[in-house]
Scaffold this motif. Structure first.
Motif, PDB file in Angstrom:
ATOM      1  N   PHE A  93       0.823  -1.204   0.000  1.00  0.00           N
ATOM      2  CA  PHE A  93       0.000   0.000   0.000  1.00  0.00           C
ATOM      3  C   PHE A  93       0.862   1.261   0.000  1.00  0.00           C
ATOM      4  N   LEU A  94       1.968   1.223   0.743  1.00  0.00           N
ATOM      5  CA  LEU A  94       2.828   2.399   0.812  1.00  0.00           C
ATOM      6  C   LEU A  94       3.572   2.650  -0.498  1.00  0.00           C
ATOM      7  N   PHE A  95       4.039   1.557  -1.129  1.00  0.00           N
ATOM      8  CA  PHE A  95       4.972   1.752  -2.251  1.00  0.00           C
ATOM      9  C   PHE A  95       4.529   1.148  -3.583  1.00  0.00           C
ATOM     10  N   THR A  96       3.605   0.273  -3.615  1.00  0.00           N
ATOM     11  CA  THR A  96       3.175  -0.569  -4.742  1.00  0.00           C
ATOM     12  C   THR A  96       4.150  -1.727  -4.967  1.00  0.00           C
ATOM     13  N   ASN A  97       3.572  -2.805  -5.454  1.00  0.00           N
ATOM     14  CA  ASN A  97       4.358  -4.018  -5.714  1.00  0.00           C
ATOM     15  C   ASN A  97       5.428  -3.819  -6.770  1.00  0.00           C
ATOM     16  N   GLU A  98       5.084  -3.055  -7.800  1.00  0.00           N
ATOM     17  CA  GLU A  98       6.028  -2.843  -8.893  1.00  0.00           C
ATOM     18  C   GLU A  98       7.325  -2.245  -8.351  1.00  0.00           C
ATOM     19  N   ILE A  99       7.167  -1.247  -7.502  1.00  0.00           N
ATOM     20  CA  ILE A  99       8.351  -0.552  -7.015  1.00  0.00           C
ATOM     21  C   ILE A  99       9.146  -1.428  -6.069  1.00  0.00           C
ATOM     22  N   LEU A 100       8.468  -2.177  -5.231  1.00  0.00           N
ATOM     23  CA  LEU A 100       9.189  -3.073  -4.322  1.00  0.00           C
ATOM     24  C   LEU A 100       9.985  -4.113  -5.106  1.00  0.00           C
ATOM     25  N   GLN A 101       9.371  -4.634  -6.171  1.00  0.00           N
ATOM     26  CA  GLN A 101      10.069  -5.634  -6.984  1.00  0.00           C
ATOM     27  C   GLN A 101      11.227  -5.016  -7.761  1.00  0.00           C
ATOM     28  N   ARG A 102      10.979  -3.839  -8.297  1.00  0.00           N
ATOM     29  CA  ARG A 102      12.045  -3.124  -9.013  1.00  0.00           C
ATOM     30  C   ARG A 102      13.240  -2.899  -8.077  1.00  0.00           C
ATOM     31  N   ASN A 103      12.972  -2.450  -6.861  1.00  0.00           N
ATOM     32  CA  ASN A 103      14.063  -2.186  -5.921  1.00  0.00           C
ATOM     33  C   ASN A 103      14.842  -3.465  -5.601  1.00  0.00           C
ATOM     34  N   ALA A 104      14.113  -4.559  -5.454  1.00  0.00           N
ATOM     35  CA  ALA A 104      14.784  -5.825  -5.150  1.00  0.00           C
ATOM     36  C   ALA A 104      15.704  -6.225  -6.300  1.00  0.00           C
ATOM     37  N   ARG A 105      15.231  -6.010  -7.517  1.00  0.00           N
ATOM     38  CA  ARG A 105      16.015  -6.355  -8.714  1.00  0.00           C
ATOM     39  C   ARG A 105      17.300  -5.508  -8.758  1.00  0.00           C
ATOM     40  N   ILE A 106      17.150  -4.221  -8.501  1.00  0.00           N
ATOM     41  CA  ILE A 106      18.310  -3.332  -8.551  1.00  0.00           C
ATOM     42  C   ILE A 106      19.288  -3.656  -7.413  1.00  0.00           C
ATOM     43  N   LEU A 107      18.721  -3.976  -6.254  1.00  0.00           N
ATOM     44  CA  LEU A 107      19.566  -4.328  -5.110  1.00  0.00           C
ATOM     45  C   LEU A 107      20.479  -5.507  -5.446  1.00  0.00           C
ATOM     46  N   ASP A 108      19.927  -6.510  -6.119  1.00  0.00           N
ATOM     47  CA  ASP A 108      20.728  -7.686  -6.488  1.00  0.00           C
ATOM     48  C   ASP A 108      21.906  -7.293  -7.376  1.00  0.00           C
ATOM     49  N   ILE A 109      21.635  -6.412  -8.311  1.00  0.00           N
ATOM     50  CA  ILE A 109      22.706  -5.979  -9.216  1.00  0.00           C
ATOM     51  C   ILE A 109      23.800  -5.260  -8.445  1.00  0.00           C
ATOM     52  N   LEU A 110      23.403  -4.362  -7.546  1.00  0.00           N
ATOM     53  CA  LEU A 110      24.392  -3.570  -6.814  1.00  0.00           C
ATOM     54  C   LEU A 110      25.209  -4.445  -5.859  1.00  0.00           C
ATOM     55  N   LYS A 111      24.532  -5.340  -5.162  1.00  0.00           N
ATOM     56  CA  LYS A 111      25.230  -6.169  -4.178  1.00  0.00           C
ATOM     57  C   LYS A 111      26.256  -7.088  -4.825  1.00  0.00           C
ATOM     58  N   ALA A 112      25.982  -7.457  -6.071  1.00  0.00           N
ATOM     59  CA  ALA A 112      26.883  -8.387  -6.758  1.00  0.00           C
ATOM     60  C   ALA A 112      28.160  -7.694  -7.232  1.00  0.00           C
ATOM     61  N   ASP A 113      28.192  -6.377  -7.196  1.00  0.00           N
ATOM     62  CA  ASP A 113      29.309  -5.633  -7.776  1.00  0.00           C
ATOM     63  C   ASP A 113      30.257  -5.143  -6.679  1.00  0.00           C
ATOM     64  N   PRO A 114      31.522  -5.587  -6.703  1.00  0.00           N
ATOM     65  CA  PRO A 114      32.442  -5.218  -5.609  1.00  0.00           C
ATOM     66  C   PRO A 114      32.644  -3.715  -5.453  1.00  0.00           C
ATOM     67  N   VAL A 115      32.421  -2.942  -6.492  1.00  0.00           N
ATOM     68  CA  VAL A 115      32.645  -1.496  -6.373  1.00  0.00           C
ATOM     69  C   VAL A 115      31.657  -0.867  -5.391  1.00  0.00           C
ATOM     70  N   PHE A 116      30.522  -1.533  -5.185  1.00  0.00           N
ATOM     71  CA  PHE A 116      29.531  -0.990  -4.245  1.00  0.00           C
ATOM     72  C   PHE A 116      29.651  -1.598  -2.850  1.00  0.00           C
ATOM     73  N   ASP A 117      30.660  -2.419  -2.617  1.00  0.00           N
ATOM     74  CA  ASP A 117      30.859  -3.008  -1.292  1.00  0.00           C
ATOM     75  C   ASP A 117      30.966  -1.902  -0.249  1.00  0.00           C
ATOM     76  N   LYS A 118      30.181  -2.015   0.822  1.00  0.00           N
ATOM     77  CA  LYS A 118      30.128  -0.927   1.798  1.00  0.00           C
ATOM     78  C   LYS A 118      31.062  -1.120   2.998  1.00  0.00           C
ATOM     79  N   THR A 119      31.737  -2.263   3.065  1.00  0.00           N
ATOM     80  CA  THR A 119      32.471  -2.626   4.294  1.00  0.00           C
ATOM     81  C   THR A 119      33.378  -1.525   4.813  1.00  0.00           C
ATOM     82  N   GLN A 120      34.038  -0.792   3.923  1.00  0.00           N
ATOM     83  CA  GLN A 120      34.994   0.199   4.396  1.00  0.00           C
ATOM     84  C   GLN A 120      34.424   1.630   4.462  1.00  0.00           C
ATOM     85  N   ASN A 121      33.138   1.784   4.140  1.00  0.00           N
ATOM     86  CA  ASN A 121      32.564   3.146   4.084  1.00  0.00           C
ATOM     87  C   ASN A 121      32.844   3.989   5.321  1.00  0.00           C
ATOM     88  N   TYR A 122      32.564   3.432   6.499  1.00  0.00           N
ATOM     89  CA  TYR A 122      32.654   4.231   7.721  1.00  0.00           C
ATOM     90  C   TYR A 122      34.093   4.513   8.141  1.00  0.00           C
TER      91      TYR A 122
END
Lengths: 719, 719
Positions: free
Chosen positions: B39-68
């Motif tokens: 209801f807050l976001f719609t299914n389309e957007i939740l699914q889209r975000n999940a799809r994009i998240l998978d792409i980003l997580k798989a890419d070492p350039v986006f690894d957050k371990t050293q951010n802080y």
């Protein structure tokens, strides 16, 4: 970055330069900056600080130019070098503890030796026996043992009783075994532990023959004296970056069944008899508890100057900065208005300016009260330690442990002092911390730049709201004391039939009695016309809220938990009362009357009224509900008196912040420069000092190269 | 740091593990997380975000371990690499602008390409002619030209008219000369300018034949396309570190008489005729002004989820964390209480939880209103551009320039929409920003650790309170509109003799008329028992404050400056009214009624009541003074209703934050982990991930050595 090109160097500020703005501001006011500064701090201290400043500025290790640019490791490396040099200078100049602290304040960032120099040494000194002083303290004072005070754990903050680390007495070989049974027992947040300490005072549950005697302090070596690597079965390190305080090596520490000798349990107040294996309580620790009150009183005193730093920066910059023309200005007015002329800006900054003085005088009052009380206590101690038995069940508490407010205090005055120190610590540090953020935002966009000198100061200060008693937790202890006093007042009435204050009543008892006595007659405080009435209205509100809370708790039997929000309000009200009372007291003191010229006195009085009336207006619903004043008075305060006071303060704002005498070197702020050269300084730091301008990006998203050119030199710190 | 020793790896949390705590919390509640999220976001957007998240997580350039852990240069280097890869992924996956934005939100830190992708492209597109699109936009869209939007100057923020940079028309060779006459004219704070941009849209005062035509946009190349070094007579660089936003290269820029061709003035709305040397205004820019409203509406919408991140972290951690036993708990209770059970913690967090939903629905309402209005405007435009003339004197304003509230708006509804967007932008971003800091402190000591994920998020968000209209400045524009509307209502009464709302009245006019009509009868709003009455009480307060301000201004002739504090209060009151109205509207919408199961609907209704009544209680004096409700109602709200609502929300708190569906990867927070493994995660980051634990200090203050051992590897980022 190479130096700016000549055509840039030739540029000036448009319009009236910042330096001229501040000059004009100073010309407009007759506040006597030097006399006020002397009254606030004394001449000796101002001269001492100037002397120390010269020493620090002359030493390249204290150069601040790269402070805002460094990453965590570089910052802590620089701060290690500074900590070392500070120690060397202390020896060289034979600095007292106060002089060492003054140097630290000028440097304005913690060094990794910070907790060694404070808590480690204090704990060894106060909780060690003379033999233990010989064994540990001497080497610690010589910085051979570098230590820390390890109490808080990953899973346990404020609740000391819940600590998990154990020290189990081993009668066979007369040792203690330190052990961390769970991950959550890891010591955490311990300053100076992460990287620099080779020893630690460890708070651990003392276990003898399966019985838990509560948390006690133990000395443990944790790193090798030669290699500085952790000893076997000890896991120790830095806990990582934080919002602020990143020049400190807050650390973690875990023990895997580590043996330490019998002598390592600090034994001044309790010990294990190695022959009988019995737990012994040889002494009354009540004097030690005073340490916490002293620490909190100092937090109150410092909160004034902590906030004054932010207010100094904001008021100077808002006097330089111009934005928009006044909407009612004549058509031909081309010059933009100084931001400080906007009432919305004054409304944010001037009450904070007043709060700086209010908190300073309150802290001073607290410390005087503390000293009087200590002297009295010591006399009592000598006179026979009458109350020795009463607190013994809690023996072994440390300066960071629960305060006497959780015990059954012997001295009524001590209890009052403790409660006041809790209420004021919470209120003062919250006021200062939140006030700094208001100052930062009042600087507009540039407040967000590190060069404003506000964000780092704010972030470094924030832990003060949590340590030495979390500001929310403390309000429960204050309320507990107020409820107890109210019960005593009611009981006394049952016995004597009257609510008259008697000689020897502490302040809290007195205000509660006054309220009770007048409850059915009502109050008619002339809050807008009379200072004493204004203070009395604050006292009335505290008493009203106290008896209301008492009714909820004792008559309506409401749960403690359901009253926490009321308790927070009550404690805040008590603190606010103490602050206006102390401010008013300072104003009528003979010292102030004799040392300050009339216009300066008048201005302090204006600040007092602004502080008290602005707070009253902000908390109006409680003042109205308690009938401490009428709705009409509150409306008049809001619409007439407060705006008028703001207008009176306006011409003196810059001189009033000048009187806090912060050297530019200490502020390290482009916006807060004494000379008003805000934009020139900002530009220099951004362009010439900024190491990011020594690299050139490759902006093409398809190129693998990130930096086309990288001319960063070696920026590592050295001694 | 080498991995933790085996005996450390074997340690568990003491007591109930965090994962179990959250599991139990989730079991206790019947809120339907998935349906609410949909209801807050719609299914389309939740699914889209999940799809994009998978792409980003798989890419070492986006690894957050050293951010802080990274320092400024290392952070911006990493973020440059991420910005490049993001562009590559956009091309590869053919991402829409929305998908690109979603990826940015998951990464949760700005990249140096941020302002290129937003303001640079938007400005070229909206303010360029078709020929200029060919000339600049095409290359910019291909990331060959990387650009920024250079408006703010060192000495000028909000006041666009005061900009100092000049663009002087040179009729001899048909060029403009860009020039920075003073140091204060340096462009400042410009995102993507400091290191990455090779082009800039520069806002400069257009001078033709000595006459100033006001600020206009010009395209300028600033760096060499091959070497990326600054062009001659251009001084450009990064402005240095900031409180947050340190992965962005906010920059400075100065011109020393730099010539640019005639084609480089963006000419859709105004231009210089190269033949006649005359200034021309070919078109009505009113549609462009809508951009600002749209940007602000989005800030309102985002403020809900910005705050929800903090609330998610705090509520999860407070459900895992235990501290002290309840004071009224049975004697044998050994387990400490979950922190979230304390009313003082609920009082801080639950109103913010309610605010997340309130702001989200309000933002959604704003955007719907904006779209309706845009459609209407476009019809009008087609129907003859009736209002073309009225605004032309201000032609050349840009999306970041002063909004139409400073002009004389043609459409009544547009003015209302603009005013509402100003009031709500200010109120929503202040609520979210300050709320995040409340969340951080509610996490106690650990909230101060970077691993909490709160400090950086807060610091990165803070600029939102300043940009797109400073939150204090905006309140003046809102008040100006409200006063104007009130004058119109009064005037209409003089003409018609009644205050009845008529068809076509916008909402503001309607509430002012209602108030006037009932002013002498008074109000009797059942704020505790009826939702519509609650909303009506908010409207009543707005109307009361509006007519009060009108009296001060028009009858008592008070200066504009003296009323700024009142205006701030008035604008806030209007925003708060819009928020409760929108929240109530969402609750009664058919979409909500049909999509959500009853217990979830009930809980949203509870949150609505908490939000409205808690705010009412906080602002009690205005509600009381305006007679929108009685003191008794306010007391009841404080002592009965609000605590009761808190209790009703308590069991559902974790599920309510779960419904915002933040992936752990996005939160990057030890405290906010979905699985509750707070302490394990905290420990791993501090020990194994922490590069400071790869160096060994030399603690001897007399030794010149700082690090005895330094095993830091090369942590530089690469693509």
């Amino acid at each position: 970055m190479p130096s700016n090109p000549d055509w840039v160097k030739a540029l000036n500020e448009s319009g009236r330069p910042g330096s001229k703005c501040l000059e004009l501001e100073r010309d407009k006011s007759n506040v006597d900056v030097d006399k006020l500064a002397t009254f606030l701090f004394t001449n000796e201290i101002l001269q001492r600080n100037a002397r120390i400043l010269d020493i620090l500025k002359a030493d390249p290790v204290f150069d601040k130019t790269q402070n805002y640019f460094r990453g965590r490791i570089e910052r802590i490396e620089a701060s290690l070098a500074r900590g070392k040099r500070l120690r060397q200078l202390t020896v060289e100049h034979n600095w007292t503890k106060e002089e060492y602290n003054a140097a630290n304040e000028l440097i304005s960032e913690p060094t990794p030796y910070g907790l060694h120099a404070s808590m480690f040494l204090i704990t060894l000194r106060e909780q060690g026996t003379p033999e233990q002083h010989e064994l540990f303290l001497k080497k610690a004072e010589a910085y051979e043992y570098v230590g820390c005070y390890a109490q808080t754990e990953l899973g346990h903050g404020s609740n000391v009783r819940g600590l998990e680390t154990t020290a189990t007495w081993n009668p066979d070989d007369k040792t203690f075994i330190l052990h961390s049974p769970h991950l959550t027992s890891s010591k955490w947040w311990i300053g100076s532990l992460g990287k620099v300490a080779n020893h630690a005072v460890v708070m651990a549950q003392l276990i003898i023959d399966g019985k838990n005697y509560g948390p006690h302090p133990f000395v443990a070596q944790i790193r090798d004296m030669k290699t500085h690597e952790p000893l076997e079965n000890i896991h120790v390190g830095d806990i990582g970056p934080k919002f602020g305080y990143n020049t400190m090596d807050n650390g973690f520490l875990l023990f895997n069944q580590v043996k330490i000798p019998h002598a390592n349990m600090l034994a001044r107040f309790s010990r294990v008899d190695p022959e009988t294996n019995k737990y012994m309580r040889p002494s009354n620790p009540s004097l030690v508890y005073g340490t916490l009150t002293w620490v909190r009183s100092n937090i109150v005193l410092q909160s004034g100057s902590v906030l004054a730093r932010g207010v100094t920066i904001a008021i100077r910059y808002c006097s330089v900065r111009r934005q928009f023309t006044d909407r009612d200005a004549p058509e031909d007015e081309v010059r933009e208005n100084q931001v400080i002329n906007y009432t919305m800006v004054q409304q944010r900054l001037f009450p904070l300016l007043a709060a700086c003085f209010a908190l300073h005088f309150t802290g001073r009052g607290m410390i005087e009260l503390y000293n009087t009380n200590q002297a009295m206590m010591q006399q009592k101690e000598k006179a026979g330690k009458q109350n020795a038995g009463k607190v013994s069940e809690d023996a072994g508490q440390t300066p960071r442990g629960a305060g006497p407010e959780e015990l059954n205090p012997g001295a009524d005055l001590l209890a009052d002092l403790h409660s006041t120190s809790c209420a004021l610590k919470a209120h003062a540090s919250t006021t200062a911390g939140e006030g700094l953020e208001v100052c930062r935002r009042a600087c507009g966009g540039h407040g967000y730049s590190s060069f404003a000198g506000l964000a780092s100061w704010y972030a470094d200060y924030l832990p003060t709201l949590t340590w030495e008693g979390d500001n929310y937790m403390l309000t429960q202890q204050v309320s507990r004391y107020l409820l107890k006093t109210a019960r005593a007042v009611n009981k006394n009435f049952k016995n004597t039939g009257n609510f008259n204050a008697v000689n020897g009543d502490n302040d809290t008892t007195a205000i509660l009695k006054t309220y009770k006595r007048r409850q059915d007659i009502g109050a008619a405080f002339d809050v807008l016309g009379n200072d004493e009435d204004l203070v009395a209205a604050y006292a009335w509100r505290v008493a009203y809220l106290t008896f209301q809370a008492l009714q909820h708790r004792d008559e309506e039997k409401q749960s403690w938990n359901s009253l926490l929000v009321d308790f927070y309000r009550l404690s805040t009200a008590h603190a606010q009362y103490m602050v206006v009372k102390n401010f008013q007291g300072a104003l009528s003191s003979s010292a102030l009357q004799s040392q300050l010229p009339t216009p300066t006195k008048t201005m302090l009085h204006t600040l007092f009224r602004l502080h008290a009336l602005h707070t009253l207006e902000k908390e109006s619903s409680e003042f109205f509900q308690s009938a401490a004043c009428t709705i009409r008075q509150i409306q008049l305060a809001r619409t007439k008196t407060v705006p008028q006071l703001m207008g009176e303060i306006r011409p003196h704002a810059v001189r009033l912040v000048d009187s806090w005498k912060f050297p530019d070197w200490q502020l390290d702020s482009s916006l807060g420069r004494y000379d008003g050269d805000v934009y020139g300084d900002m530009f220099k730091r951004a362009s010439e000092d900024n190491p990011l301008n020594n690299v050139v990006f490759d902006p093409n998203p398809n190129s693998k190269t990130l930096f086309k050119r990288d001319d960063r030199g070696n920026l590592r710190s050295k001694l």
